[in-house]
Motif scaffolding. Structure first.
Motif, PDB file in Angstrom:
ATOM      1  N   ASP A  16      80.571 -51.135 -22.307  1.00 52.93           N
ATOM      2  CA  ASP A  16      81.150 -49.810 -22.023  1.00 52.93           C
ATOM      3  C   ASP A  16      80.858 -49.439 -20.575  1.00 52.93           C
ATOM      4  O   ASP A  16      79.907 -48.698 -20.295  1.00 52.93           O
ATOM      5  N   PRO A  17      81.654 -49.933 -19.632  1.00 52.60           N
ATOM      6  CA  PRO A  17      81.375 -49.670 -18.216  1.00 52.60           C
ATOM      7  C   PRO A  17      81.320 -48.183 -17.876  1.00 52.60           C
ATOM      8  O   PRO A  17      80.406 -47.741 -17.175  1.00 52.60           O
TER       9      PRO A  17
ATOM     10  N   ALA B 233      70.787 -54.472 -19.741  1.00 51.55           N
ATOM     11  CA  ALA B 233      71.582 -53.590 -18.881  1.00 51.55           C
ATOM     12  C   ALA B 233      72.959 -54.182 -18.628  1.00 51.55           C
ATOM     13  O   ALA B 233      73.973 -53.474 -18.650  1.00 51.55           O
ATOM     14  N   ARG B 234      73.016 -55.484 -18.383  1.00 53.78           N
ATOM     15  CA  ARG B 234      74.304 -56.111 -18.116  1.00 53.78           C
ATOM     16  C   ARG B 234      75.198 -56.083 -19.350  1.00 53.78           C
ATOM     17  O   ARG B 234      76.411 -55.826 -19.255  1.00 53.78           O
ATOM     18  N   LEU B 235      74.634 -56.363 -20.505  1.00 57.35           N
ATOM     19  CA  LEU B 235      75.422 -56.338 -21.732  1.00 57.35           C
ATOM     20  C   LEU B 235      75.940 -54.937 -22.019  1.00 57.35           C
ATOM     21  O   LEU B 235      77.093 -54.760 -22.451  1.00 57.35           O
ATOM     22  N   ALA B 236      75.108 -53.914 -21.781  1.00 54.33           N
ATOM     23  CA  ALA B 236      75.535 -52.532 -21.998  1.00 54.33           C
ATOM     24  C   ALA B 236      76.663 -52.159 -21.053  1.00 54.33           C
ATOM     25  O   ALA B 236      77.615 -51.470 -21.438  1.00 54.33           O
ATOM     26  N   PHE B 237      76.579 -52.620 -19.808  1.00 54.49           N
ATOM     27  CA  PHE B 237      77.641 -52.328 -18.844  1.00 54.49           C
ATOM     28  C   PHE B 237      78.944 -53.022 -19.244  1.00 54.49           C
ATOM     29  O   PHE B 237      80.019 -52.418 -19.179  1.00 54.49           O
ATOM     30  N   ASP B 238      78.867 -54.288 -19.641  1.00 51.99           N
ATOM     31  CA  ASP B 238      80.073 -55.011 -20.034  1.00 51.99           C
ATOM     32  C   ASP B 238      80.719 -54.402 -21.280  1.00 51.99           C
ATOM     33  O   ASP B 238      81.944 -54.408 -21.420  1.00 51.99           O
TER      34      ASP B 238
END
Length: 370
Positions: free
Chosen positions: A208-209, A201-206
């Motif tokens: 493409d926020p 989840a954190r990698l996905a947010f970083d």
């Protein structure tokens, strides 16, 4: 999973301003349901006194705090830096106005800026005690009163106080930690599947926020509506005698100091009932918030912990006090030699005479040689 966000967050469930970085969505937090509940209760009723979040580094303490601010009507998040002075926190005399016009004017501090938002204090255990005491007073009362430097001023300061701390870096004094309404302890996650989900989840947010946030827009909006509806329902919910009795029993069992725990528990149970749109506050609501209310206030009662040790010590002192009145031969040797002797007499020895030695006298010096 710490999101890097600015000191002031953006509007609830909306897009950030061009000069602001987006926050990690509150709805996207994984494995933090109890913490999310505590934060929502504080958002519904800021008078609870805020939430203290304790835990090791890297457990999303600051991420959760920043995510909550986005759900509030004004979306305001104010950071209290460790090096802040008391004047910066509560406000003080506007020196510029005094020098320019010769008039007395109040210069608002961070408490005024945080009104209707979130005041976030990272590493609150490292703040000076006087600063912590001041902000906790205002968090509980909702009013900041300044009487200093020729200034007499009061203003509303209703905000959600969120303090985070790493216990490895030091503890808060008991007088201060008790002032926080709710407390939650985060633990390191050692479940492989959970760790992988959090990291993904954190990698996905970083990566493409905006795209990541878009996937949670509906759930974010639902949280915003729940908080709004709960705040409206809060004044209509009352406590019956059974709920009061249950709260009192839990606080007495926990041997808490004073009555703050009772008040916070009742208010937290009411906020939970309002969050769930219940028609009344029940004992079940109380049970579900009791842990966060009592975790930092619980003491061991004298009758349960240390009671046997206290009785043994009292008996030992009583026995020792009567040793001088015991007859010779009533010690351990006599007790073992005499069947039926009092077994409490063990350990005492009869008095024995000690020889004395004559000491040569000292000849005093004359007056002139002294």
């Amino acid at each position: 999973m710490n999101a890097a966000t600015p000191a002031v967050s953006h509007q609830a469930a909306g897009d950030p301003r061009p000069d602001q970085r987006p926050a990690f969505p509150f709805a996207a937090l994984i494995g933090q349901a109890p913490l999310q509940q505590a934060l929502l209760l504080a958002a519904i009723d800021p008078g609870l006194g805020g939430v203290l979040v304790a835990g090791p580094r890297g457990t999303a303490k600051s991420t959760a705090a920043r995510a909550l601010a986005e759900l509030l009507p004004q979306g305001q998040l104010v950071n209290l830096p460790l090096g802040a002075s008391e004047d910066r926190l509560i406000g003080t005399l506007d020196i510029e106005t005094v020098l320019r016009d010769g008039s007395v004017r109040f210069s608002p501090g961070l408490l005024a800026k945080a009104h209707h938002g979130v005041l976030y204090v990272d590493e609150v255990n490292l703040l000076p005690d006087a600063l912590v005491d001041a902000l906790l007073d205002v968090a509980a009362s909702g009013v900041n009163t300044v009487e200093r430097d020729g200034v007499s001023h009061s203003h509303d300061a209703s905000f959600v106080l969120i303090g985070t701390m790493n216990p490895e870096e030091g503890e808060l004094r008991p007088q201060l930690i008790d002032r926080f309404g709710l407390m939650f302890e985060l633990q390191n996650c050692f479940e492989p599947a959970m760790r992988q989900a959090i990291v993904k989840a954190r990698l996905a947010f970083d990566l493409d926020p905006q795209g990541f946030r878009a996937g949670y827009a509906g759930r974010q909006a639902a949280y915003v509506e729940r908080i709004r509806a709960a705040r409206e329902a809060l004044p209509q919910l009352a406590f019956d005698d059974a709920v009061h009795a249950h709260v009192s029993a839990l606080c007495i069992e926990a041997a808490v100091d004073g009555l703050r725990a009772d008040l916070v528990m009742l208010r937290a149970a009411r906020a939970l009932a309002a969050l769930e749109q219940a028609v009344a506050v029940t004992a079940e609501h109380v049970d579900r918030v009791a842990g966060a209310v009592l975790i930092h206030r619980r003491h061991q009662r004298d009758g349960q912990a240390g009671g046997d040790a206290y009785e043994s010590e009292a008996q030992r002192q009583a026995d020792a006090g009567g040793a001088a009145d015991r007859p010779a031969g009533s010690g351990a040797d006599a007790a073992s030699a005499s069947p039926g002797a009092d077994e409490n007499d063990w350990g005492y020895l009869p008095p024995e005479p000690a020889p004395t030695t004559q000491v040569k006298g000292v000849i005093p010096l004359g007056a002139k040689k002294r």
